[in-house]
Design an enzyme around this catalytic site. Structure first.
Site, PDB file in Angstrom:
ATOM      1  N   HIS A   1       0.798  -1.233   0.000  1.00  0.00           N
ATOM      2  CA  HIS A   1       0.000   0.000   0.000  1.00  0.00           C
ATOM      3  C   HIS A   1       0.837   1.292   0.000  1.00  0.00           C
ATOM      4  O   HIS A   1       0.717   2.134  -0.897  1.00  0.00           O
ATOM      5  CB  HIS A   1      -0.896   0.033   1.242  1.00  0.00           C
ATOM      6  CG  HIS A   1      -1.726  -1.190   1.437  1.00  0.00           C
ATOM      7  ND1 HIS A   1      -2.928  -1.377   0.806  1.00  0.00           N
ATOM      8  CD2 HIS A   1      -1.527  -2.289   2.206  1.00  0.00           C
ATOM      9  CE1 HIS A   1      -3.445  -2.541   1.192  1.00  0.00           C
ATOM     10  NE2 HIS A   1      -2.616  -3.108   2.026  1.00  0.00           N
TER      11      HIS A   1
HETATM   12  C1  BDR Z   1      -2.700   0.492   5.530  1.00  0.00           C
HETATM   13  O1  BDR Z   1      -2.809  -0.080   6.836  1.00  0.00           O
HETATM   14  C2  BDR Z   1      -1.570  -0.571   7.266  1.00  0.00           C
HETATM   15  O2  BDR Z   1      -1.717  -1.892   7.649  1.00  0.00           O
HETATM   16  C3  BDR Z   1      -0.601  -0.413   6.131  1.00  0.00           C
HETATM   17  O3  BDR Z   1       0.649   0.003   6.615  1.00  0.00           O
HETATM   18  C4  BDR Z   1      -1.232   0.646   5.255  1.00  0.00           C
HETATM   19  O4  BDR Z   1      -0.828   1.947   5.620  1.00  0.00           O
HETATM   20  C5  BDR Z   1      -3.449  -0.386   4.543  1.00  0.00           C
HETATM   21  O5  BDR Z   1      -4.808  -0.457   4.872  1.00  0.00           O
END
Ligand code: BDR
Ligand code: CA
Length: 282
Positions: free
Chosen positions: A243
């Protein structure tokens, strides 16, 4: 190459946060003014330590590390050790950091930097819950028109959520902070789940990282091995979404992305859909 973006990274590392930070540090068109930790994937005492571990791994102890908020504005902290492991950076064995955490509060650093630097020159890159950014905007409303833009990872539209059926993790953890940020009037670019679920690590890509033979690339491969097991199982894909690096990727290669202007409201009232990004015009 000249510097095109001067950024503050606000983050809750997190293996994907770590890759985003490394990408920013390795990009000649980006100057990282400082990195501020927030509570999110794991509590603040882990996220701030993880920021320092990442900076030491990158050999960039010249970049200052700060700690911001240890809990969301109004709700109790929700963490995600089931995805990221106990430390938030489970995977490779990294040494305990030796570089010091800055004494200055991370939210004050954000405010002071925005007041000091030329108006419109600093971009905020939040990679976790938006608590620190909201606190800065609440404590110092004068900074809002000075922010060049906010580029953040969070939310979902047609893709729904990942922590609940309705909400993405970063928005869910502090929906009141997210509402403050989305109502601030600052130009915001969002990397939602709809996009990050297309940015998949694949086995082949991770093997290329692993065989690159540098300490940084070995750590990245080990982080991805650990982190992606959860989404690979959940979605049945070859690799999982990475992400947070998409925030930095958008800054350095916007031509890879497509988007549109939308109105984004944050659900803060209903427990069932808490933290949902309600998007008009998508
Ligand atoms: C987001 O949530 C976290 O687990 C990851 O680092 C990312 O920023 C994804 O939903
Ligand atoms: Ca994150």
């Amino acid at each position: 190459m000249s510097i095109e973006h001067r950024i503050i990274i606000d983050t809750d590392p997190g293996q994907d946060d770590a890759v985003a930070i490394l990408l920013a540090l390795a990009s000649p068109e980006i100057e990282v003014l400082g990195i501020v930790a927030v509570a999110g994937n794991v509590p603040l005492h882990h996220t701030e330590k993880n920021v320092r571990k990442i900076l030491e791994l990158a050999g960039r102890t010249d970049v200052k590390a700060f700690a911001g908020a240890s809990r969301p504005l109004l709700r109790p902290l929700v963490t995600a050790e089931y995805v990221h492991g106990k430390t938030g950076l489970d995977g490779p064995d990294l040494p305990e950091p030796e570089m010091a955490l800055q004494v200055q509060d991370g939210v004050d650093f954000i405010i002071e930097t925005l007041r000091r630097e030329p108006s419109g020159s600093v971009t905020l890159c939040p990679l976790g819950p938006l608590t620190n950014i909201a606190l800065a905007l609440i404590r110092a409303p004068d900074i809002a028109p000075r922010i060049r833009q906010i580029v953040l990872m969070g939310g979902g539209c047609f893709e729904g959520g990942n922590v609940t059926p309705a909400a993405e993790f970063n928005i869910y953890v502090d929906p009141h902070a997210a509402a403050t940020v989305f109502q601030s009037g600052v130009p915001i670019t969002v990397m939602p789940l709809d996009m990050t679920h297309k940015a998949l690590t694949t086995r082949a890509r991770v093997e290329r990282f692993r065989t690159a033979g540098t300490p940084v690339m070995s750590a990245v491969a080990a982080w991805i091995d650990y982190f992606e097991r959860f989404d690979e199982h959940k979605y049945g894909t070859d690799g999982g979404p990475l992400h947070d690096p998409t925030v930095i990727a958008w800054l350095i290669k916007p031509e890879l992305f497509q988007g549109r202007d939308c109105n984004v409201e944050i659900e803060t009232m209903s427990e069932l859909t808490m933290g949902m990004t309600v998007i008009g015009g998508a």
